[in-house]
Enzyme design. Structure first.
Site, PDB file in Angstrom:
ATOM      1  CB  SER A   5      -0.947  -0.033   1.206  1.00 21.99           C
ATOM      2  OG  SER A   5      -1.896   0.994   1.139  1.00 21.99           O
ATOM      3  CG  ASP A  53       7.225   5.377 -11.793  1.00 23.36           C
ATOM      4  OD1 ASP A  53       7.825   4.294 -11.971  1.00 23.36           O
ATOM      5  OD2 ASP A  53       5.982   5.478 -11.823  1.00 23.36           O
ATOM      6  CE  LYS A  95      -4.906  -2.341   1.063  1.00 22.37           C
ATOM      7  NZ  LYS A  95      -5.004  -0.923   0.651  1.00 22.37           N
TER       8      LYS A  95
END
Length: 426
Positions: free
Chosen positions: A293, A304, A318
């Protein structure tokens, strides 16, 4: 049939009658099918009248709501008065129990992760363990809230868990002593001169502030700081805003995460403000299958934006957002309302974050020296006038091979970064 039962039954009939007025149009739109509503009222009435034990109507309705939500996905749930209070305690960092984050899988309790410095971690519970019995009670057939209720108990009381673990033959038993769980969200220390280590165990209200403070202390105590390791292993997640604050501390600017759902209120984008507290110093992030999460949001955003190298094993996966919706003052529902995506539009749901460098946990045994002669063994050798540095590498390689590899990678990144700076210098 008592008066309350009659009232509830007739309320259902009135609801069915009101829906019947526009049944054809609603069924065409796939909403509120009349036949299913009738079946629900019939089943409700049959349970109330014929079940072997009498159940209070209020309790039966709560069971219906709980079953409705638990059938959606592993993370949606009905929060009764106790659950609602526990959720508030969980986000502030103090609650009772064993110290494990759990979910349901195949009718059993699956350990998402043990929480740092808790009875579960000290007993050797691992992420991925399946709990099949609590004391002598089989877990299969229980709801998640029922199992959690059994796992709670007075401080000092014992609970026997029967566990099935991947790559281990047969179930085995572990005894855990309950305690009051106080989660220290952020811990930090200097591993070696110039290299800092920050462990985030869970994302709570003050995690962002504590993380920033830890990095400020590093730069204050060691002006020659060369890099930082961020350890998110076995971090079950927590508050979305806290994860955004952590990324904001390291990212100069840019998109951190965005969410998409059916409602406009579920669609949101979260950005980092200008300013990187480490001014671009190398960062290595440790993750494993217990990182979930909010921990995945942090790892995914830093990956990224090429702000950190991710090392370890793939994360839990998740990628959904749960919204707590109050139902009155002391009850509520935790409902999955959106999926979240990393800045490069990756969905983490059921896939997880894949590390840039895979390092699996392993037991490392150092080979004994073969007794080669070195300069220091020669008679009359010159002594070294500089004071020796503290050696931690050997111990670290045996205690935590993933952290050892992260430290070596951080040193390599520092050497590479320093070499590039020297090449650019006139």
């Amino acid at each position: 049939m008592n008066s309350l039962s009659k009232l509830l039954f007739f309320a259902f009939l009135l609801l069915s009658g009101a829906i019947a007025f526009a049944a054809t149009e609603q069924e065409d739109n796939g909403r509120m099918p009349l036949d299913e509503l009738r079946r629900f009222t019939q089943a409700f009435d049959q349970i109330r009248q014929a079940y072997v034990e009498e159940i209070d109507d209020k309790e039966l309705l709560e069971m219906a709501i709980s079953g409705l939500l638990s059938s959606l996905d592993p993370h949606s749930a009905y929060l009764n008065e106790t659950d609602f209070q526990d959720l508030e305690e969980h986000t502030t960092g103090e609650f009772g129990g064993l110290g494990i984050e759990v979910g349901m899988e195949g009718g059993f309790i699956k350990v998402i992760t043990p929480i740092d410095d808790t009875p579960a971690e000290r007993a050797g519970i691992q992420a991925g363990d399946l709990i099949i019995k609590l004391d002598e009670q089989l877990v299969q057939g229980m709801s998640l809230s029922e199992a959690i209720e059994i796992m709670r108990g007075p401080k000092g009381s014992k609970l026997k868990l029967t566990i099935v673990r991947p790559n281990r033959d047969g179930p085995f038993e572990v005894e855990v002593i309950r305690d009051v769980i106080q989660v220290h969200s952020v811990r930090s220390r200097i591993l070696e001169p110039g290299f800092g280590y920050v462990r985030i165990a869970q994302f709570q209200e003050n995690t962002g502030t504590s993380f920033r403070q830890a990095l400020e202390n590093f730069t204050k105590d060691d002006p020659d700081l060369k890099g930082v390791i961020l350890d998110l292993r076995n971090n079950p997640g927590g508050l979305l805003n806290a994860s955004v604050e952590v990324v904001d501390t390291l990212l100069d600017q840019g998109l951190v995460v965005y969410t998409e759902g059916r409602l406009n209120t579920s669609n949101a984008k979260y950005y980092a403000k200008p300013g990187d507290i480490l001014n671009g110093l190398p960062v290595v992030v440790l993750i494993n299958e217990g990182s979930a999460s909010a921990a995945e949001i942090v790892a995914g955003a830093l990956q990224d934006h090429n702000r950190a190298v991710i090392l370890g094993t793939s994360s839990f996966g998740k990628g959904s957002v749960q919204t707590v919706i109050p139902l009155g003052e002391r009850r509520g529902i935790k409902l999955t309302t959106a999926r979240y995506f990393t800045p490069s539009k990756r969905s983490i749901q059921a896939e997880g974050i894949q590390p840039n460098i895979v390092v699996k946990p392993a037991e490392v045994r150092l080979l004994e020296s073969r007794g080669q002669i070195k300069e220091e063994n020669l008679a009359g050798h010159l002594s070294n006038t500089e004071s020796p540095q503290a050696e931690v590498a050997d111990d670290l390689s045996q205690e935590d091979n993933q952290l050892y590899e992260a430290l070596n990678l951080l040193k390599g990144l520092n050497i590479f970064t320093s070499a590039k700076k020297h090449q650019k210098a006139p």
